[in-house]
Design a protein around this motif. Sequence first.
Motif, PDB file in Angstrom:
ATOM      1  N   ASN A 194     -47.812 -44.246 -18.843  1.00 31.69           N
ATOM      2  CA  ASN A 194     -47.630 -44.040 -20.285  1.00 31.69           C
ATOM      3  C   ASN A 194     -46.355 -44.715 -20.782  1.00 31.69           C
ATOM      4  O   ASN A 194     -46.309 -45.227 -21.905  1.00 31.69           O
ATOM      5  CB  ASN A 194     -47.600 -42.546 -20.604  1.00 31.69           C
ATOM      6  N   ASP A 195     -45.319 -44.727 -19.944  1.00 39.42           N
ATOM      7  CA  ASP A 195     -44.082 -45.415 -20.315  1.00 39.42           C
ATOM      8  C   ASP A 195     -44.315 -46.918 -20.439  1.00 39.42           C
ATOM      9  O   ASP A 195     -43.771 -47.574 -21.332  1.00 39.42           O
ATOM     10  CB  ASP A 195     -42.993 -45.148 -19.272  1.00 39.42           C
ATOM     11  N   ALA A 196     -45.112 -47.466 -19.531  1.00 40.17           N
ATOM     12  CA  ALA A 196     -45.444 -48.891 -19.613  1.00 40.17           C
ATOM     13  C   ALA A 196     -46.157 -49.198 -20.926  1.00 40.17           C
ATOM     14  O   ALA A 196     -45.854 -50.186 -21.606  1.00 40.17           O
ATOM     15  CB  ALA A 196     -46.314 -49.295 -18.431  1.00 40.17           C
ATOM     16  N   ASP A 197     -47.090 -48.337 -21.288  1.00 41.58           N
ATOM     17  CA  ASP A 197     -47.844 -48.534 -22.527  1.00 41.58           C
ATOM     18  C   ASP A 197     -46.925 -48.494 -23.748  1.00 41.58           C
ATOM     19  O   ASP A 197     -47.104 -49.254 -24.704  1.00 41.58           O
ATOM     20  CB  ASP A 197     -48.925 -47.456 -22.639  1.00 41.58           C
ATOM     21  N   LYS A 198     -45.917 -47.624 -23.705  1.00 46.75           N
ATOM     22  CA  LYS A 198     -45.012 -47.464 -24.843  1.00 46.75           C
ATOM     23  C   LYS A 198     -44.197 -48.721 -25.132  1.00 46.75           C
ATOM     24  O   LYS A 198     -43.842 -48.973 -26.291  1.00 46.75           O
ATOM     25  CB  LYS A 198     -44.060 -46.286 -24.595  1.00 46.75           C
ATOM     26  N   ILE A 199     -43.863 -49.489 -24.098  1.00 42.08           N
ATOM     27  CA  ILE A 199     -43.093 -50.710 -24.372  1.00 42.08           C
ATOM     28  C   ILE A 199     -44.002 -51.906 -24.636  1.00 42.08           C
ATOM     29  O   ILE A 199     -43.593 -52.859 -25.295  1.00 42.08           O
ATOM     30  CB  ILE A 199     -42.091 -51.036 -23.244  1.00 42.08           C
ATOM     31  N   LEU A 200     -45.228 -51.850 -24.141  1.00 41.66           N
ATOM     32  CA  LEU A 200     -46.139 -52.978 -24.354  1.00 41.66           C
ATOM     33  C   LEU A 200     -46.665 -53.015 -25.787  1.00 41.66           C
ATOM     34  O   LEU A 200     -46.826 -54.098 -26.367  1.00 41.66           O
ATOM     35  CB  LEU A 200     -47.301 -52.910 -23.359  1.00 41.66           C
ATOM     36  N   LYS A 201     -46.929 -51.858 -26.373  1.00 45.04           N
ATOM     37  CA  LYS A 201     -47.492 -51.830 -27.732  1.00 45.04           C
ATOM     38  C   LYS A 201     -46.592 -52.525 -28.751  1.00 45.04           C
ATOM     39  O   LYS A 201     -47.053 -53.420 -29.478  1.00 45.04           O
ATOM     40  CB  LYS A 201     -47.773 -50.386 -28.151  1.00 45.04           C
ATOM     41  N   PRO A 202     -45.299 -52.152 -28.869  1.00 41.83           N
ATOM     42  CA  PRO A 202     -44.448 -52.849 -29.849  1.00 41.83           C
ATOM     43  C   PRO A 202     -44.201 -54.304 -29.474  1.00 41.83           C
ATOM     44  O   PRO A 202     -44.007 -55.148 -30.353  1.00 41.83           O
ATOM     45  CB  PRO A 202     -43.150 -52.037 -29.846  1.00 41.83           C
ATOM     46  N   ALA A 203     -44.210 -54.607 -28.173  1.00 50.21           N
ATOM     47  CA  ALA A 203     -44.018 -55.995 -27.755  1.00 50.21           C
ATOM     48  C   ALA A 203     -45.172 -56.869 -28.240  1.00 50.21           C
ATOM     49  O   ALA A 203     -44.967 -58.023 -28.651  1.00 50.21           O
ATOM     50  CB  ALA A 203     -43.894 -56.067 -26.239  1.00 50.21           C
ATOM     51  N   ILE A 204     -46.377 -56.327 -28.205  1.00 51.72           N
ATOM     52  CA  ILE A 204     -47.539 -57.074 -28.706  1.00 51.72           C
ATOM     53  C   ILE A 204     -47.397 -57.321 -30.205  1.00 51.72           C
ATOM     54  O   ILE A 204     -47.719 -58.406 -30.703  1.00 51.72           O
ATOM     55  CB  ILE A 204     -48.846 -56.315 -28.379  1.00 51.72           C
ATOM     56  N   GLU A 205     -46.875 -56.338 -30.927  1.00 51.31           N
ATOM     57  CA  GLU A 205     -46.646 -56.522 -32.363  1.00 51.31           C
ATOM     58  C   GLU A 205     -45.674 -57.669 -32.620  1.00 51.31           C
ATOM     59  O   GLU A 205     -45.847 -58.455 -33.560  1.00 51.31           O
ATOM     60  CB  GLU A 205     -46.102 -55.230 -32.978  1.00 51.31           C
ATOM     61  N   ILE A 206     -44.650 -57.771 -31.782  1.00 53.16           N
ATOM     62  CA  ILE A 206     -43.663 -58.841 -31.948  1.00 53.16           C
ATOM     63  C   ILE A 206     -44.318 -60.206 -31.752  1.00 53.16           C
ATOM     64  O   ILE A 206     -44.128 -61.131 -32.553  1.00 53.16           O
ATOM     65  CB  ILE A 206     -42.496 -58.660 -30.956  1.00 53.16           C
ATOM     66  N   THR A 207     -45.097 -60.350 -30.678  1.00 55.14           N
ATOM     67  CA  THR A 207     -45.720 -61.652 -30.414  1.00 55.14           C
ATOM     68  C   THR A 207     -46.787 -61.978 -31.456  1.00 55.14           C
ATOM     69  O   THR A 207     -46.979 -63.141 -31.805  1.00 55.14           O
ATOM     70  CB  THR A 207     -46.326 -61.691 -28.996  1.00 55.14           C
ATOM     71  N   GLU A 208     -47.459 -60.958 -31.967  1.00 61.69           N
ATOM     72  CA  GLU A 208     -48.421 -61.193 -33.051  1.00 61.69           C
ATOM     73  C   GLU A 208     -47.689 -61.708 -34.291  1.00 61.69           C
ATOM     74  O   GLU A 208     -48.150 -62.626 -34.973  1.00 61.69           O
ATOM     75  CB  GLU A 208     -49.164 -59.890 -33.387  1.00 61.69           C
ATOM     76  N   GLN A 209     -46.528 -61.112 -34.573  1.00 66.04           N
ATOM     77  CA  GLN A 209     -45.753 -61.480 -35.754  1.00 66.04           C
ATOM     78  C   GLN A 209     -45.236 -62.914 -35.667  1.00 66.04           C
ATOM     79  O   GLN A 209     -45.170 -63.630 -36.663  1.00 66.04           O
ATOM     80  CB  GLN A 209     -44.571 -60.514 -35.915  1.00 66.04           C
ATOM     81  N   THR A 210     -44.870 -63.336 -34.459  1.00 65.49           N
ATOM     82  CA  THR A 210     -44.299 -64.672 -34.282  1.00 65.49           C
ATOM     83  C   THR A 210     -45.363 -65.743 -34.071  1.00 65.49           C
ATOM     84  O   THR A 210     -45.027 -66.913 -33.866  1.00 65.49           O
ATOM     85  CB  THR A 210     -43.330 -64.687 -33.085  1.00 65.49           C
ATOM     86  N   GLY A 211     -46.619 -65.343 -34.092  1.00 59.50           N
ATOM     87  CA  GLY A 211     -47.692 -66.324 -33.991  1.00 59.50           C
ATOM     88  C   GLY A 211     -47.960 -66.825 -32.591  1.00 59.50           C
ATOM     89  O   GLY A 211     -48.660 -67.822 -32.405  1.00 59.50           O
ATOM     90  N   GLY A 212     -47.417 -66.138 -31.595  1.00 61.71           N
ATOM     91  CA  GLY A 212     -47.613 -66.580 -30.213  1.00 61.71           C
ATOM     92  C   GLY A 212     -48.824 -65.932 -29.579  1.00 61.71           C
ATOM     93  O   GLY A 212     -48.692 -64.975 -28.805  1.00 61.71           O
ATOM     94  N   LYS A 213     -50.018 -66.437 -29.887  1.00 66.98           N
ATOM     95  CA  LYS A 213     -51.241 -65.795 -29.394  1.00 66.98           C
ATOM     96  C   LYS A 213     -51.346 -65.836 -27.872  1.00 66.98           C
ATOM     97  O   LYS A 213     -51.901 -64.922 -27.262  1.00 66.98           O
ATOM     98  CB  LYS A 213     -52.469 -66.440 -30.034  1.00 66.98           C
ATOM     99  N   LYS A 214     -50.817 -66.881 -27.269  1.00 66.92           N
ATOM    100  CA  LYS A 214     -50.841 -66.943 -25.805  1.00 66.92           C
ATOM    101  C   LYS A 214     -50.029 -65.787 -25.220  1.00 66.92           C
ATOM    102  O   LYS A 214     -50.445 -65.149 -24.248  1.00 66.92           O
ATOM    103  CB  LYS A 214     -50.270 -68.272 -25.322  1.00 66.92           C
ATOM    104  N   TYR A 215     -48.870 -65.516 -25.825  1.00 70.89           N
ATOM    105  CA  TYR A 215     -48.017 -64.441 -25.321  1.00 70.89           C
ATOM    106  C   TYR A 215     -48.630 -63.078 -25.638  1.00 70.89           C
ATOM    107  O   TYR A 215     -48.530 -62.143 -24.837  1.00 70.89           O
ATOM    108  CB  TYR A 215     -46.613 -64.575 -25.902  1.00 70.89           C
ATOM    109  N   SER A 216     -49.276 -62.980 -26.786  1.00 70.61           N
ATOM    110  CA  SER A 216     -49.999 -61.744 -27.096  1.00 70.61           C
ATOM    111  C   SER A 216     -51.086 -61.495 -26.059  1.00 70.61           C
ATOM    112  O   SER A 216     -51.292 -60.360 -25.614  1.00 70.61           O
ATOM    113  CB  SER A 216     -50.625 -61.824 -28.493  1.00 70.61           C
TER     114      SER A 216
END
Length: 344
Positions: free
Chosen positions: A54-76
């Motif tokens: 669950n801790d892993a999930d908590k840091i991955l969710k906002p990280a995905i938002e960051i990569t989505e925001q920056t347009g990095g679909k590969k990183y998403s």
Amino acid sequence: MISKLIFIINLFYSGILLPQTVIKSNDDLQIHVSNFTETIIQISEYYYYNSQLNDADKILKPAIEITEQTGGKKYSAELLIQKAKINSINSFITNNSYEQSINDLNTAINYCKETNSTKLLGDAYNYLGFALYAQKYNQNLGTYEEALKYLNEAEQIRDEYKDLRGLAETYIYKGIVLERLGNNNEALELYSKANEICENNNFKLEQSYATRHIAFIKSYNKDFESALELFRKSLNLREEIGYKVYLPFSYLSVGNMYFELNRKNEAEEFYVKALTSALQNGAERVVVLCRMSLGDLYLSKNLYEKSLEEFTIALNISEKINFQRGINYSKEKINSLKKIQNQK
């Protein structure tokens, strides 16, 4: 620790925390996003090994938002695959739904295709194959054939890119699906290929899976001594690398072999280890398996009250998490034990 990480991520996301180097172009931005993605994956992998899913999930969710925001679909896509891998394992040990993991992987597959990230696409196919297999095995949803289709796609890509670790992993997952389909000889061939790759390249995690599943084939053939040796080898590898998330399964399998060999005191020792580890990990489906194994052990010793207690706990948890195999088996054993009690 988690709250601090999320705070840093949120600062990064809001633009308050800026890199020391000024970002002057989109290329610069992508370098920073790439480094950020790699760091998040490494942190989440640490939590994964340590069974802090669950801790892993908590840091991955906002990280995905960051990569989505920056347009990095590969990183998403990379982060979505990591999130789905970890959450699929969480579902496997708790009997939670696989729907979100499957959705994340389908999104990742689309991103991989849009960005021509073929090697990453192989990873997405691999974990989608696993999620579909696990969903069928634990919840009887979907088909093993659908899981096998995606694993075949993963194998083709990983072979093309000479991704040896990935190939070993896919061979293991394909073998597991083939086991469920009754093709044990084909499964054993794949496990053996995976084991050879792992031994030659020091891939200890994957080797722990390969040896474990070779052990299952040995146990089906009633070669319990050989199976015990392999299960213990797999357990030792997992303890060596700190792979805590699957230790309950490893302890349980060793206990099962001792039980088959009529070494019941040793079986009980490992069943208790498995139960303790599963409770620490919050792995409710595994807790059920441990309780049922202890119930069978106590029944074999004519300890009917202790056996009934274990199966009753197993039934209650199974009903809570809707684990049908646990419900059916526990009810059957409880009914048998009550008949024994009534005959006294």
